[in-house]
Scaffold this active site. Sequence first.
Site, PDB file in Angstrom:
ATOM      1  N   GLU A 186      22.591  25.911 -12.874  1.00 47.00           N
ATOM      2  CA  GLU A 186      23.690  25.962 -13.852  1.00 47.00           C
ATOM      3  C   GLU A 186      24.173  24.538 -14.060  1.00 47.00           C
ATOM      4  O   GLU A 186      25.265  24.155 -13.645  1.00 47.00           O
ATOM      5  CB  GLU A 186      24.838  26.861 -13.378  1.00 47.00           C
ATOM      6  CG  GLU A 186      25.819  27.162 -14.535  1.00 47.00           C
ATOM      7  CD  GLU A 186      27.161  27.700 -14.087  1.00 47.00           C
ATOM      8  OE1 GLU A 186      27.186  28.681 -13.350  1.00 47.00           O
ATOM      9  OE2 GLU A 186      28.179  27.106 -14.512  1.00 47.00           O
ATOM     10  N   HIS A 243      24.660  21.281 -16.662  1.00 43.55           N
ATOM     11  CA  HIS A 243      24.911  21.158 -18.098  1.00 43.55           C
ATOM     12  C   HIS A 243      24.759  19.742 -18.636  1.00 43.55           C
ATOM     13  O   HIS A 243      24.929  18.767 -17.916  1.00 43.55           O
ATOM     14  CB  HIS A 243      26.323  21.648 -18.413  1.00 43.55           C
ATOM     15  CG  HIS A 243      26.615  23.008 -17.850  1.00 43.55           C
ATOM     16  ND1 HIS A 243      25.931  24.134 -18.234  1.00 43.55           N
ATOM     17  CD2 HIS A 243      27.512  23.418 -16.910  1.00 43.55           C
ATOM     18  CE1 HIS A 243      26.406  25.189 -17.564  1.00 43.55           C
ATOM     19  NE2 HIS A 243      27.354  24.767 -16.753  1.00 43.55           N
ATOM     20  N   HIS A 290      27.160  32.788 -18.880  1.00 46.62           N
ATOM     21  CA  HIS A 290      28.041  31.712 -18.407  1.00 46.62           C
ATOM     22  C   HIS A 290      29.460  31.937 -18.936  1.00 46.62           C
ATOM     23  O   HIS A 290      29.640  32.441 -20.041  1.00 46.62           O
ATOM     24  CB  HIS A 290      27.484  30.370 -18.898  1.00 46.62           C
ATOM     25  CG  HIS A 290      28.233  29.185 -18.412  1.00 46.62           C
ATOM     26  ND1 HIS A 290      29.348  28.683 -19.068  1.00 46.62           N
ATOM     27  CD2 HIS A 290      28.034  28.397 -17.331  1.00 46.62           C
ATOM     28  CE1 HIS A 290      29.790  27.633 -18.393  1.00 46.62           C
ATOM     29  NE2 HIS A 290      29.021  27.434 -17.339  1.00 46.62           N
ATOM     30  N   ASP A 347      26.814  23.334 -10.952  1.00 47.79           N
ATOM     31  CA  ASP A 347      27.711  23.311 -12.110  1.00 47.79           C
ATOM     32  C   ASP A 347      28.050  21.857 -12.468  1.00 47.79           C
ATOM     33  O   ASP A 347      29.151  21.560 -12.927  1.00 47.79           O
ATOM     34  CB  ASP A 347      28.993  24.130 -11.905  1.00 47.79           C
ATOM     35  CG  ASP A 347      29.584  24.650 -13.228  1.00 47.79           C
ATOM     36  OD1 ASP A 347      29.073  24.262 -14.303  1.00 47.79           O
ATOM     37  OD2 ASP A 347      30.548  25.425 -13.177  1.00 47.79           O
TER      38      ASP A 347
HETATM   39 MN    MN Z   1      28.993  25.919 -15.810  1.00 45.17          MN
END
Ligand code: MN
Length: 325
Positions: free
Chosen positions: A8, A10, A164, A287
């Site tokens: 996850e 980004h 998400h 994340d």
């Molecule tokens: Mn995220």
Amino acid sequence: MQGKIALEEHFAIPETLGDSRGYFPDRVWSEIKSRVLDIQDRRLREMDEQGIAMMLLSLNAPAVQAIPDKARAAEIARKANDYLSEQVRKRPDRFQGLAALPMQDPDGATRELERCVKELGFRGALVNGFSQVGDAETVVHYDLPQYRPFWAMAERLDVPFYLHPRNPVPRDAKIYDGHGWLMGPIWAFAHETAVHALRLMGSGLFDEHPRLNIVLGHLGENLPYAMWRIDNANGWIEHRHNYPARKPMRDYFCTNFHITTSGNFHTQALIDAMLVLGADRIMFSVDWPFENIDHAARWFDACPISEPDRAKIGRENAVKLFKLA
Ligand code: MN
């Protein structure tokens, strides 16, 4: 642990950068901005330092999901996916892609998913919760009937769909009035995403498409802790359940769902998730750039689980689910 895979993680393109701005005070924004725009430099260095062999990359949030105009949503998704594909091609040993999808248009999202998987070699999709369609207040969740052909395609392509979080629109966020601090990762993200996941389970989607794989971040958006009570209160013990799906929620949760450790580096929560879902359905994630790679990796590398479970959660489950071998 060496060889970890994180999924996850980004990036942003100039058109979506502003979507992340509102979550951060001025004093940290310049740091977040430089992290989210970088792919090949600092990100790789931090991965090397913390034993992360590969990241599956996805666009920041809410990005495409918050563009009510269907044509514009499709254009931004395509642009982000093409950019991601270029970046992955530079280091396919370290990066793979998850598609951004214009879910505002179920047919367009289906076509873009197929393009991303078949032509760009992406390993699945990451979608930022519900989409706004036509205007900012009209929202669609993906249990609605018009999404069944999309789900059929996801099942046929055999690629996971990462659901998400995003914040609810103002109309659906009245409960937070006067308590804005509860928005975002503190509470509203998990609530919004858990409800969406429960809608998918209760709708019968997984009776129709039993091979779908949905991924939730943040150790399951509080669902592992809630699953027994959800089924118990739904009357499975003494009465017929009251949603269209055929089985108890835990059956779908333990068959069609996987969770990641993104942004939830807490051993007690991990152990609970392992007791509910088993170590085969949990995967390491950070994340990044909204959480620190070293925080995630140092916690995970040292947390008190068995070494076979650490290998599964840190790497092996992701290799299998996303076909990374
Ligand atoms: Mn995220």
